[in-house]
Scaffold this motif. Sequence first.
Motif, mmCIF file in Angstrom:
data_model
loop_
_atom_site.group_PDB
_atom_site.id
_atom_site.type_symbol
_atom_site.label_atom_id
_atom_site.label_comp_id
_atom_site.label_asym_id
_atom_site.label_seq_id
_atom_site.Cartn_x
_atom_site.Cartn_y
_atom_site.Cartn_z
ATOM 1 N N ASN A 252 0.805 -1.214 0.000
ATOM 2 C CA ASN A 252 0.000 0.000 0.000
ATOM 3 C C ASN A 252 0.841 1.268 0.000
ATOM 4 N N THR A 253 2.113 1.121 -0.337
ATOM 5 C CA THR A 253 3.020 2.275 -0.368
ATOM 6 C C THR A 253 3.862 2.228 -1.630
ATOM 7 N N ASN A 254 4.487 3.364 -1.941
ATOM 8 C CA ASN A 254 5.487 3.467 -3.016
ATOM 9 C C ASN A 254 4.958 2.968 -4.374
ATOM 10 N N PHE A 255 3.917 3.642 -4.870
ATOM 11 C CA PHE A 255 3.270 3.238 -6.121
ATOM 12 C C PHE A 255 3.895 3.861 -7.372
ATOM 13 N N CYS A 256 4.811 4.794 -7.221
ATOM 14 C CA CYS A 256 5.269 5.582 -8.366
ATOM 15 C C CYS A 256 5.906 4.724 -9.453
ATOM 16 N N LEU A 257 5.999 5.292 -10.651
ATOM 17 C CA LEU A 257 6.704 4.634 -11.737
ATOM 18 C C LEU A 257 8.206 4.737 -11.506
ATOM 19 N N PHE A 258 8.744 5.957 -11.636
ATOM 20 C CA PHE A 258 10.166 6.186 -11.355
ATOM 21 C C PHE A 258 10.390 7.344 -10.386
ATOM 22 N N MET A 259 9.372 8.199 -10.206
ATOM 23 C CA MET A 259 9.558 9.438 -9.441
ATOM 24 C C MET A 259 8.752 9.419 -8.144
ATOM 25 N N PRO A 260 9.414 9.309 -6.996
ATOM 26 C CA PRO A 260 8.722 9.317 -5.700
ATOM 27 C C PRO A 260 7.942 10.601 -5.424
ATOM 28 N N ASP A 263 4.345 9.843 -5.131
ATOM 29 C CA ASP A 263 3.984 9.202 -3.860
ATOM 30 C C ASP A 263 3.883 10.246 -2.761
ATOM 31 N N ALA A 264 4.791 11.224 -2.802
ATOM 32 C CA ALA A 264 4.765 12.298 -1.810
ATOM 33 C C ALA A 264 3.474 13.107 -1.949
ATOM 34 N N LEU A 265 3.077 13.399 -3.190
ATOM 35 C CA LEU A 265 1.848 14.153 -3.420
ATOM 36 C C LEU A 265 0.614 13.349 -3.033
ATOM 37 N N GLY A 266 0.691 12.029 -3.202
ATOM 38 C CA GLY A 266 -0.440 11.164 -2.863
ATOM 39 C C GLY A 266 -0.374 10.600 -1.461
ATOM 40 N N ASP A 267 0.630 11.013 -0.697
ATOM 41 C CA ASP A 267 0.810 10.570 0.678
ATOM 42 C C ASP A 267 0.889 9.046 0.783
ATOM 43 N N THR A 268 1.679 8.444 -0.108
ATOM 44 C CA THR A 268 1.842 6.986 -0.084
ATOM 45 C C THR A 268 3.319 6.569 0.029
ATOM 46 N N VAL A 269 4.166 7.499 0.460
ATOM 47 C CA VAL A 269 5.576 7.156 0.647
ATOM 48 C C VAL A 269 5.732 6.295 1.886
ATOM 49 N N ASN A 270 6.412 5.176 1.747
ATOM 50 C CA ASN A 270 6.716 4.334 2.897
ATOM 51 C C ASN A 270 7.715 5.067 3.782
ATOM 52 N N LYS A 271 7.372 5.219 5.040
ATOM 53 C CA LYS A 271 8.202 6.019 5.945
ATOM 54 C C LYS A 271 9.601 5.446 6.143
ATOM 55 N N LYS A 272 9.777 4.154 5.843
ATOM 56 C CA LYS A 272 11.089 3.522 6.034
ATOM 57 C C LYS A 272 11.987 3.633 4.802
#
Length: 555
Positions: A252-260, A263-272
């Motif tokens: 449920n995290t880090n869905f981007c193609l190549f550019m995180p 994910d930052a804009l969609g609030d889906t960056v894995n905190k780790k």
Amino acid sequence: MVAILSSWPWENLGNLKYLLYGPLIAEVLYSRIYVDTPKFDWCEHILILCALRGAVYTLWCSYNNMHFLTRKYRIVQQTVDFKQIDSEWNWDNFIILHALMAFMACYTSPLFATLPLWNSKGYLFALLLHIAIVEPLYYWVHRHLHTDYFFTKYHSVHHSSLVQQPQTGGHATPLEHIIMGLIMGIPIVGTCLIGFGSLRMIYAYVLMFDFLRCLGHSYTEVVPSLIVTTLPFLKYLLYTPTYHNLHHREMNTNFCLFMPLFDALGDTVNKKSWELHKKISSVTGYNLKGRLHQSWCVPRYGFQYFLPFAKNGINYHIEDAILSADRLGVKVISLAALNKNESLNGGGTLLVEKHPNLRVRVTHGNTLTAAVILNEIPKEVNEVFLTGATSKLGRAIALCLCRRRVRVLMMTQSAGRFHSIQMEVSEELRDFLVQVTKFQAAQNCKTWIVGKWITPGQQRWAPPGTHFNQFVVPSILEFRGDCTYGKLAAMKLPEDIQGLGTCEYTMPRGVVHACHAGGVVHLLEGYTHHEVGSIDVEMIDVVWNAALKHGFKPV
């Protein structure tokens, strides 16, 4: 009912699927042979691009498997096993699909009728279109592929691989790759529409796209933490293998193609993500805890072992491997094939004596090799012919067979070495060891044990029906049609072994040379001695029973 576009229409064709390239190849051949002035031929460029795309994935996979380069930076400690290899075997299906899609696009649209070779502005516009359209569109599609319906029907295949590797990027359903192909085409079509398209831009965009897909699916971290620390904005512009690996572990995290960034804009960056990236890319060692067995390879060609002037160089590499294993906390290192050659280093003795304080146990594994060979000889055999009779394996085999009251014709020119071995048995058994100096002596013996390479001419002395057992590297030529030939001593690995994804030499899956199995048994039994130099004959049955106890089986 199987969902539409969830399986490949040519999955039952095997390698015949490559015939789907036939129309493109035929078009290229026709234009080259029958057209006086060939027009711009898209078929030729599509075929070249397909070959280059396959090469990108293959080279990335080769890099991942270069243990001497990547062992410090592995993201996961598991290895790719045969189950995953089989499931990903047809990873290149998407290249065929995209070739057919490109073929239809190029021959139905006037947009691609002709393109210049080069247009520098095209690269910039392709990049802008990728950032503005491809990245957010893929992010949106990818999140929808993780909804229950689409994930179950389509996307779960891609996530079924336990260890991500470059080929995993191609392991997906037709629907996903159709979507991927359409998304990839947006910058290409868009740049051509505004008049800045070029052939080189298409090559560059497609190959860079594949390169970054392989980078993300690599199980080895390649982006230094120093770069991200020094230029922190890069963490929003380019993902890393660690970043994408977390998506496969915590979906449920880090869905981007190549550019995180998305994910930052969609609030889906894995905190780790970045903490783990820093930890892995800054590592100075390699965690081997929990490994049953670690393979080490000395990069040398086989013929070099027989060159006297190469001896020191080969021993240097073997010594370096042993010391590296010792520093990393490896418990047992098994010398392979010719690395334990008696004339090279005394079966490992010279290396152990040079470094008496080694924590790693060095083993040639030949005790188990001897056991395998001895257990392959039928109990009713009462005479054998043995070449390589005074080698460490030959000596051990001869001593054990004479104890079984089997007459051993020991082929050796050295009376002194023969006498030394003969004196190791009791007087009543010495007559079972017989020195012979010519192959004619074995013309009535149907059991040959070959420990020193023999020529087809020397094999002629064996009577019809002879069985050639062997422990010689390389294996002898199977010259006699009226005789049978054994393989190199080997054992089947325990059925519960995990993470095995490579085969040894000519061995089938799950089968390893007996000397390598001996190294594993040395570890499992917790032996504290180095198994180097001469074979301890008293240990042969002990090691054999230990191997059977741990689930190893004779082949």
